[in-house]
Write an enzyme that holds these catalytic residues in place. Structure first.
Site, short mmCIF file in Angstrom:
data_model
loop_
_atom_site.label_atom_id
_atom_site.label_comp_id
_atom_site.label_asym_id
_atom_site.label_seq_id
_atom_site.Cartn_x
_atom_site.Cartn_y
_atom_site.Cartn_z
N ASP A 189 -1.42 -1.20 2.56
CA ASP A 189 -0.72 -1.47 3.75
C ASP A 189 -1.20 -2.91 4.14
O ASP A 189 -2.52 -2.78 4.44
CB ASP A 189 -0.40 -0.75 4.41
CG ASP A 189 0.76 0.03 4.44
OD1 ASP A 189 2.17 0.25 3.47
OD2 ASP A 189 1.21 1.16 5.16
N GLU B 31 11.70 4.57 3.82
CA GLU B 31 11.87 5.74 4.33
C GLU B 31 12.76 5.92 5.24
O GLU B 31 13.68 5.30 6.06
CB GLU B 31 10.41 5.17 5.22
CG GLU B 31 10.12 6.19 5.86
CD GLU B 31 7.99 5.73 6.85
OE1 GLU B 31 7.84 5.33 6.89
OE2 GLU B 31 8.54 6.35 8.05
N LYS C 165 1.56 -3.69 0.14
CA LYS C 165 2.75 -3.44 0.48
C LYS C 165 2.93 -3.88 1.91
O LYS C 165 2.02 -4.32 2.93
CB LYS C 165 2.89 -2.25 0.62
CG LYS C 165 4.11 -0.90 1.21
CD LYS C 165 3.99 0.54 0.90
CE LYS C 165 3.88 1.41 1.90
NZ LYS C 165 4.37 1.10 3.90
N ASP D 53 -1.02 2.31 6.59
CA ASP D 53 -1.78 1.81 7.79
C ASP D 53 -1.38 2.87 9.09
O ASP D 53 -1.27 3.37 9.86
CB ASP D 53 -0.95 0.38 8.30
CG ASP D 53 0.47 0.54 8.02
OD1 ASP D 53 1.45 2.19 7.84
OD2 ASP D 53 1.30 -0.63 8.84
N SER D 54 -0.70 4.15 7.90
CA SER D 54 -1.04 5.84 8.79
C SER D 54 -1.85 5.89 9.44
O SER D 54 -2.84 7.23 10.10
CB SER D 54 -0.33 6.80 7.85
OG SER D 54 0.00 6.93 6.92
N GLU E 94 5.98 -4.88 5.23
CA GLU E 94 7.14 -4.10 5.90
C GLU E 94 8.60 -5.05 6.06
O GLU E 94 8.03 -5.80 6.56
CB GLU E 94 7.02 -3.02 6.74
CG GLU E 94 6.21 -1.85 6.76
CD GLU E 94 6.11 -0.89 8.31
OE1 GLU E 94 7.11 -1.39 9.26
OE2 GLU E 94 5.66 -0.08 8.51
O1 KIV Z 1 1.51 4.13 5.69
C1 KIV Z 1 2.20 4.54 5.48
O2 KIV Z 1 1.62 6.07 5.20
C2 KIV Z 1 3.40 4.49 4.88
C3 KIV Z 1 4.04 5.86 4.37
C4 KIV Z 1 5.05 6.73 5.10
C5 KIV Z 1 5.22 5.27 2.75
O3 KIV Z 1 3.99 3.58 4.48
#
Ligand code: KIV
Length: 271
Positions: free
Chosen positions: A90, A189, A120, A51-52, A122
């Site tokens: 994510d 992280e 994934k 989600d980055s 959190e």
């Molecule tokens: O969204 C992302 O890029 C991440 C990584 C930093 C692990 O969750």
């Protein structure tokens, strides 16, 4: 005669096996077809459609605004390019925190519409029920502990997490809970390297670190940071392997100059 070479795909089982053998796991983010194809060709083990993308691709300040449909758009572009890597997506902010039923339907939508291989999310104990419910539908889940950017407004800062003993103990317990819930792997992280090493040695699932030292089972970085597209982000944990920002800048400047001087296109570049 054509030589038929079958590419052996990376699965969640491959990652478990790599941990067992002490072979490090490489993971990188990608959000589009072109980049995903390159990192897959390079032999990366896991591609994270993170989600980055909210920051890197859309220019938002945080990961919070990206939607489920936008994640699916990125993930399906990545999946179309990938021949070998495991593709993990994510679950975006707001698509799983409400309740486990919502988490399951978000995970199913991602899997169905993108063709990705795992999701994934959190959090620790607070998302245990959601993880179990997603797993009950046969969708593999990767956990994410330590700095969890979707909770940025709760913490107010991106500093290193779990430096104090109580927080470190809670993180270790959460890692055990994620393992028991059935996660196939956990991302840690921005936490102290000694803590990350301890977590990795106390759980049997692969632990992938970002800013968590080298005592874990693998590493993940954001592609755009790793290849130096983003020139304004210099955390201690980041190693830059290229300066693609400069390459694109210089190529574009040369192109502009050639267009302005009428050097491009030349005789050979026209019909
Ligand atoms: O969204 C992302 O890029 C991440 C990584 C930093 C692990 O969750």
């Amino acid at each position: 005669m054509s030589i038929h070479t079958e590419i052996k795909r990376i699965t969640t089982n491959t990652l478990q096996e790599m941990k067992r053998k002490g072979e490090k796991i490489s993971m990188i983010t990608a959000y589009d077809f072109s980049m995903a194809g390159i990192v897959d060709e390079a032999g990366i083990d896991v591609i994270l459609v993170g989600d980055s993308a909210s920051n890197v691709m859309a220019g938002h300040e945080t990961t919070l605004p990206i939607t489920l449909d936008q994640m699916i758009y990125h993930a399906s572009s990545v999946v179309r390019a990938v021949k070998r890597a495991l593709v993990v997506v994510d679950l975006p902010f707001g698509s799983y925190q409400g309740n486990s039923k919502e988490a399951l339907s978000s995970a199913i939508k991602i899997m169905k519409e993108s063709g990705a291989h795992a999701v994934k999310l959190e959090g620790g104990r607070e998302v245990k029920e959601s993880i179990e419910r997603i797993l009950s539908a046969g969708v593999p889940v990767m956990g994410h502990l330590g700095l969890t950017p979707q909770s940025i407004y709760k913490f107010g800062t991106y500093v290193v997490r779990a430096k104090e003993q109580m927080e470190a103990e809670r993180l270790l317990a959460d890692a055990q809970i994620l393992q028991q819930a059935g996660c196939f792997s956990i991302v840690l992280e921005k936490i102290p390297a000694t803590l990350a090493r301890k977590v990795s040695s106390e759980v049997h699932i692969p632990v992938i670190g970002i800013g968590a030292g080298n005592g874990v089972d693998g590493q993940v970085l954001v592609l755009h940071d790793m290849i130096g597209i983003n020139n304004e982000f210099h955390p201690r944990f980041l190693r830059k392997y290229a300066n693609v920002h400069q390459v694109i800048l210089e190529a574009t400047q040369a192109y502009i100059s050639d267009v302005k001087s009428n050097d491009f296109p030349n005789e050979k570049e026209q019909y």
